[in-house]
Design a protein around this motif. Structure first.
Motif, PDB file in Angstrom:
ATOM      1  N   UNK A 228      -3.522  -6.535  -5.903  1.00  0.00           N
ATOM      2  CA  UNK A 228      -2.093  -6.890  -5.851  1.00  0.00           C
ATOM      3  C   UNK A 228      -1.738  -7.463  -4.484  1.00  0.00           C
ATOM      4  N   UNK A 229      -2.355  -6.918  -3.433  1.00  0.00           N
ATOM      5  CA  UNK A 229      -2.124  -7.434  -2.082  1.00  0.00           C
ATOM      6  C   UNK A 229      -2.632  -8.873  -1.997  1.00  0.00           C
ATOM      7  N   UNK A 230      -3.818  -9.117  -2.503  1.00  0.00           N
ATOM      8  CA  UNK A 230      -4.396 -10.470  -2.483  1.00  0.00           C
ATOM      9  C   UNK A 230      -3.474 -11.454  -3.214  1.00  0.00           C
ATOM     10  N   UNK A 231      -2.962 -11.059  -4.357  1.00  0.00           N
ATOM     11  CA  UNK A 231      -2.061 -11.922  -5.138  1.00  0.00           C
ATOM     12  C   UNK A 231      -0.765 -12.200  -4.377  1.00  0.00           C
ATOM     13  N   UNK A 232      -0.207 -11.179  -3.758  1.00  0.00           N
ATOM     14  CA  UNK A 232       1.046 -11.345  -3.010  1.00  0.00           C
ATOM     15  C   UNK A 232       0.843 -12.266  -1.803  1.00  0.00           C
ATOM     16  N   UNK A 233      -0.283 -12.127  -1.126  1.00  0.00           N
ATOM     17  CA  UNK A 233      -0.546 -12.986   0.028  1.00  0.00           C
ATOM     18  C   UNK A 233      -0.737 -14.431  -0.410  1.00  0.00           C
TER      19      UNK A 233
ATOM     20  N   UNK B 224       0.834  -1.213   0.000  1.00  0.00           N
ATOM     21  CA  UNK B 224       0.000   0.000   0.000  1.00  0.00           C
ATOM     22  C   UNK B 224       0.866   1.259   0.000  1.00  0.00           C
ATOM     23  N   UNK B 225       1.952   1.247   0.762  1.00  0.00           N
ATOM     24  CA  UNK B 225       2.854   2.411   0.780  1.00  0.00           C
ATOM     25  C   UNK B 225       3.431   2.678  -0.603  1.00  0.00           C
ATOM     26  N   UNK B 226       3.642   1.619  -1.387  1.00  0.00           N
ATOM     27  CA  UNK B 226       4.200   1.774  -2.730  1.00  0.00           C
ATOM     28  C   UNK B 226       3.125   2.058  -3.776  1.00  0.00           C
ATOM     29  N   UNK B 227       1.855   2.102  -3.349  1.00  0.00           N
ATOM     30  CA  UNK B 227       0.792   2.488  -4.261  1.00  0.00           C
ATOM     31  C   UNK B 227       0.031   1.337  -4.895  1.00  0.00           C
TER      32      UNK B 227
ATOM     33  N   UNK C 111      -7.833   4.000  -1.737  1.00  0.00           N
ATOM     34  CA  UNK C 111      -7.858   5.292  -2.434  1.00  0.00           C
ATOM     35  C   UNK C 111      -6.519   5.998  -2.275  1.00  0.00           C
ATOM     36  N   UNK C 112      -6.015   6.023  -1.063  1.00  0.00           N
ATOM     37  CA  UNK C 112      -4.723   6.678  -0.815  1.00  0.00           C
ATOM     38  C   UNK C 112      -3.614   5.980  -1.600  1.00  0.00           C
ATOM     39  N   UNK C 113      -3.668   4.652  -1.646  1.00  0.00           N
ATOM     40  CA  UNK C 113      -2.659   3.904  -2.392  1.00  0.00           C
ATOM     41  C   UNK C 113      -2.759   4.207  -3.889  1.00  0.00           C
ATOM     42  N   UNK C 114      -3.978   4.284  -4.404  1.00  0.00           N
ATOM     43  CA  UNK C 114      -4.169   4.587  -5.826  1.00  0.00           C
ATOM     44  C   UNK C 114      -3.627   5.973  -6.160  1.00  0.00           C
TER      45      UNK C 114
END
Length: 175
Positions: A84-89, A76-79, A111-114
């Motif tokens: 993408x989080x679901x895939x990485x997990x 999320x910090x990288x946007x 939203x903040x990540x986007x």
């Protein structure tokens, strides 16, 4: 060639791995299996990698829930978005139960990540110059690959710098 592993040396390798890397239980099991393929087994019977992983988790060196939270926060910090989080997990072998809280945080911080992604890639309200339709389509595709929804990507890419404050308010209300 390295000596074949026995129970003690396998446990030593596993502990060194979790001491060096933030990892999940599934990644530790994969690492141990790879080391066994590379070096062979000299111990009695078959190695019980699952029991070893359980033992290390019981000692507190492995926590899939904490790993999932850390991984989600990093993405999320990288946007990157929830997809993408679901895939990485999933790639890290994190189950639904352990990953639920991380996915919730990805949803609430989406939203903040986007917007961070758009700023980093200089698209939408952060674009240096007016984008033609083909460039907007590429920007939307990049945001979708980064794990953001099509609707969110389209709204951000279509926004101008003057719309940024209103956009943030509207998007926070929608998501």
């Amino acid at each position: 060639m390295p000596r074949p592993l026995d129970a003690a040396s396998l446990q030593e390798l596993a502990l060194a791995y979790v001491a060096r890397f933030a990892t999940s239980r599934a990644k530790l099991v994969t690492y141990c299996r790879r080391k066994l393929r590379e070096r062979g087994w000299a111990g009695e019977g078959e190695p019980d990698i699952e029991a070893l992983a359980d033992k290390i988790a019981g000692l507190g060196f492995l926590d899939d829930r904490a790993y999932a939270g850390m991984k989600a926060a990093s993405l999320l910090r990288r946007g990157y978005g929830k997809g993408r989080v679901r895939t990485a997990l999933a790639a890290s072998g994190i189950g639904e139960e352990d990953g639920a809280e991380a996915l919730e945080s990805a949803d609430s911080g989406g939203v903040a990540a986007a917007l961070r992604f758009a700023e980093r890639k200089r698209i939408g309200p952060y674009a240096v110059k007016e984008q033609d339709p083909a460039a907007r389509e590429k920007a939307i595709a990049a945001m979708i690959r980064a794990g953001h929804s099509f609707t969110l990507a389209r709204r951000i890419v279509s926004a101008s710098p003057d719309d940024l404050e209103d956009l943030v308010t509207k998007l926070d209300e929608c998501h």
